[in-house]
Design a protein around this motif. Structure first.
Motif, short mmCIF file in Angstrom:
data_model
loop_
_atom_site.label_atom_id
_atom_site.label_comp_id
_atom_site.label_asym_id
_atom_site.label_seq_id
_atom_site.Cartn_x
_atom_site.Cartn_y
_atom_site.Cartn_z
N GLN A 150 -29.20 -5.46 29.41
CA GLN A 150 -28.63 -3.92 28.81
C GLN A 150 -28.08 -3.81 30.31
OE1 GLN A 150 -29.60 -3.49 25.14
NE2 GLN A 150 -27.72 -3.81 24.20
N SER B 12 -20.25 -5.72 28.33
CA SER B 12 -20.40 -4.34 29.42
C SER B 12 -20.93 -4.81 31.04
CB SER B 12 -21.61 -3.98 28.80
OG SER B 12 -22.11 -3.23 30.02
N ARG C 116 -22.92 -3.94 32.37
CA ARG C 116 -24.51 -3.60 32.30
C ARG C 116 -25.25 -4.40 31.72
NH1 ARG C 116 -26.85 1.72 33.07
NH2 ARG C 116 -28.08 0.56 34.75
N VAL D 209 -27.42 1.93 23.61
CA VAL D 209 -26.86 -0.02 23.19
C VAL D 209 -27.84 -1.14 22.69
CG1 VAL D 209 -27.25 -0.36 25.67
CG2 VAL D 209 -26.20 1.18 25.57
#
Length: 254
Positions: free
Chosen positions: A39, A130, A132, A240
């Motif tokens: 992540q 996401s 990322r 996250v």
């Protein structure tokens, strides 16, 4: 198919989800799997390996070199997964090699894989919400199979294989502590949750029946566990990683 998906949805831990998936993929001839999920991807890297979920049933000798030794950075299919979504036959790697499009480091990865009996397979790069985040899995086929055999398997069963792998990825990537380097304690989680709710140190001390100094201690330890510099960063990273605002062992949210 539905029975397996139900078991996958009901599995309470990452370990059980992964065991179910390894068994199911073996039924199709894929007996060695390598899954990765981060992540914290950047434009130039996958982030810190310690913040990445890596699951595999490859041998430890293979993983020592390929993962812990960093060889995966030069693996052609890993590079493909970093910039693509969907599924790809490993035939692509052979085509790149025959065309002279692989560099020396990439060719060494191919030689290393051959020494470990890894000759054929498929890779899947998942779509994540996401920018990322990135999840991918490499499905290495049994040593008795060649790439032609694998491509035939995929032609016949590709849709269900995509469903099984995508569902497994979604379950693992949403699990609490999925990418936690050091899991937070219940106290560390609670103080971060109250910070996330906008409470001050004094507020949290009153709510939790602690002294402000003890609250600060829990915040400091949470920052250390998450390897961040500020409490704001700790709240973001813990969120996250699905470490806060979750129900743990049946405990209700505050």
């Amino acid at each position: 198919m539905l029975t397996h998906l139900e078991r996958l949805l009901e599995a309470p831990t990452i370990q059980e989800i992964w065991a179910l998936h390894c068994d199911k993929m073996a039924e199709y001839g894929f007996d060695r799997l390598l899954y990765g999920f981060t992540q914290f991807r950047t434009p130039n890297s996958f982030g810190n390996l310690e913040d990445t979920v890596v699951l595999s049933n490859h041998s430890e000798s293979y993983l020592d070199t390929f993962i812990r030794g960093g060889m995966f950075h030069d693996a052609p299919m890993v590079r493909w997964a970093a910039t693509h979504e969907g599924a790809a036959s490993w035939r692509w790697v052979d085509e790149q090699a025959r065309a002279g499009k692989l560099n020396e480091a990439e060719l060494k990865v191919l030689e290393f894989n051959l020494r470990h009996g890894i000759r054929a397979g498929y890779s899947i790069s998942f779509r994540d919400v996401s920018v990322r985040a990135k999840g991918a899995i490499g499905l290495a086929a049994s040593e008795s199979l060649r790439q032609h055999d694998v491509d035939v398997i995929w032609e016949r069963h590709g849709r269900e294989l995509m469903v099984f792998n995508t569902m497994t990825h979604l379950r693992i990537s949403s699990m609490p502590l999925a990418t936690a380097r050091r899991p937070l304690t219940s106290r560390q989680r609670e103080v971060l949750e109250w910070v996330g709710d906008g409470k001050t140190t004094a507020d949290i001390a009153t709510i939790m029946g602690l002294t402000p100094a003890t609250v600060e201690k829990h915040l400091r330890l949470a920052r250390e566990a998450l390897d961040v510099d500020t409490t704001a960063q700790a709240v973001l990273k813990a969120s996250v990683q699905n470490q806060i605002f979750i129900s743990v062992a049946g405990a209700p949210l505050h």
